[in-house]
Write an enzyme that holds these catalytic residues in place. Structure first.
Site, mmCIF file in Angstrom:
data_model
loop_
_atom_site.group_PDB
_atom_site.id
_atom_site.type_symbol
_atom_site.label_atom_id
_atom_site.label_comp_id
_atom_site.label_asym_id
_atom_site.label_seq_id
_atom_site.Cartn_x
_atom_site.Cartn_y
_atom_site.Cartn_z
ATOM 1 N NE ARG A 112 -4.189 -1.434 -0.209
ATOM 2 C CZ ARG A 112 -4.269 -2.416 -1.101
ATOM 3 N NH1 ARG A 112 -3.215 -2.671 -1.875
ATOM 4 N NH2 ARG A 112 -5.350 -3.139 -1.222
ATOM 5 C CG HIS A 125 -3.062 0.102 -7.046
ATOM 6 N ND1 HIS A 125 -3.477 0.699 -5.878
ATOM 7 C CD2 HIS A 125 -3.028 -1.231 -6.786
ATOM 8 C CE1 HIS A 125 -3.691 -0.230 -4.952
ATOM 9 N NE2 HIS A 125 -3.420 -1.407 -5.489
#
Length: 320
Positions: free
Chosen positions: A226, A274
């Protein structure tokens, strides 16, 4: 009959997989954009409903995510207390490991530089290269993604140390395992550092300026966990000053990364939006893995058996 809302894109074979697991005991509603009434009438949701649309539901008992990370819900308030939350952990390890290797090998072998030279028709040796073989690798997170990366690192001839919140075993692919209290001394020894940690209060800004500078000047940093794990501004600063051989960054904080952020312009950074763990409309194999996990958990739910990948609200990690 139990009402199941499937919000994820679902091919025919995946619908058949789910319906075989249900054995005729459930009614399925396949809708990627359901109404509030459809969401609140479901006992089971497969997908990622907006937390505001489920917080007052009295019918919902279980949300099966199609993502590996649960921080969409764990970092917010309002998720119904009676609802079990499970993830699709186990579906993304292989594909994310391939992404990590693609980035590391690209930097070690100067492929971005050679690509630029190709565009200019320049024939020039870019100098000393590195190999994964013989490298000291530190992997933060020893779940599915960390294990997949570790096994491949060992196959390439690297020595692999893992860091996990609770040291309880030595998973395949790791030569050693340590707790978070060993992070700082291990950072200064690693040639490659790969981050696979979820978002929790303990992991936010774990890689601050001080820890980034603690790394070897010629180390490579990879983040497929993350974005909140790394201080993005500090990473840009230390790399602009010449520290670190390179960074492979698939997640950032904030996300999306603003167009004027200096990280975009650094040659030794491979920055992607991402996509390390592609699934729907990207990787049919990963889609199959997701729905196998969902189908297996559905069969377990209907049989009253323990579910896999249940998220603990105390830790933000899987409890089983």
């Amino acid at each position: 009959m139990k009402q199941i809302l499937v919000m994820a894109p679902c091919r025919r074979e995946h619908k058949e997989m789910l319906e075989r697991a249900a054995q005729g005991s459930c009614h399925f509603n396949y809708n990627e954009h359901p109404s509030l009434s459809e969401i609140q009438s479901a006992e089971i949701i497969i997908g990622e409903p907006d937390i505001g649309m489920i917080q007052n539901s009295t019918t919902l008992q279980w949300v099966q995510m199609t993502w590996a990370g649960a921080d969409l819900y764990t970092r917010s308030s309002g998720f119904p207390e009676q609802v079990t939350l499970t993830t699709a952990s186990g579906a993304f390890g292989s594909v994310i490991a391939e992404y990590a290797f693609a980035g590391i090998l690209s930097l070690f072998r100067h492929l971005p530089s050679y690509r630029k030279q190709q565009q200019l028709a320049v024939w020039q040796d870019c100098g000393v290269e590195r190999t994964i073989e013989g490298s000291e690798v530190l992997i933060l997170g020893a779940g599915d993604i960390g294990e997949n990366i570790a096994r491949r690192m060992q196959a390439f001839g690297a020595s692999v140390t893992g860091i996990r919140r609770t040291v309880r075993d030595l998973p395949d692919g790791f030569d050693a395992m340590a707790g978070m209290n060993a992070l700082d001394p291990l950072l200064s020894q690693a040639d490659i550092v790969v981050c696979c940690l979820p978002h929790t209060p303990e992991t936010v800004r774990l890689f601050n300026r001080e820890r980034l500078l603690r790394m070897k000047p010629d180390a490579v940093l990879v983040n497929v966990g993350r974005g909140t794990l790394i201080d993005t501004n500090a990473l840009a600063d230390v790399m602009a000053a010449g520290h670190l051989l390179g960074a492979v960054v698939d997640v950032t904080d904030p996300e999306p990364l603003p167009a004027d952020h200096p990280l975009w312009s650094l040659d030794r950074v491979l920055l992607t939006p991402h996509i390390a763990g592609p699934s729907f409309h990207h990787s049919p194999l990963t889609e199959d893995k997701i729905f196998r996990i969902c189908s297996d958990n559905l069969a377990r739910y209907l049989a009253g058996e323990p579910l896999h990948n249940v998220i603990s609200w105390e830790t933000g990690y899987r409890s089983r």
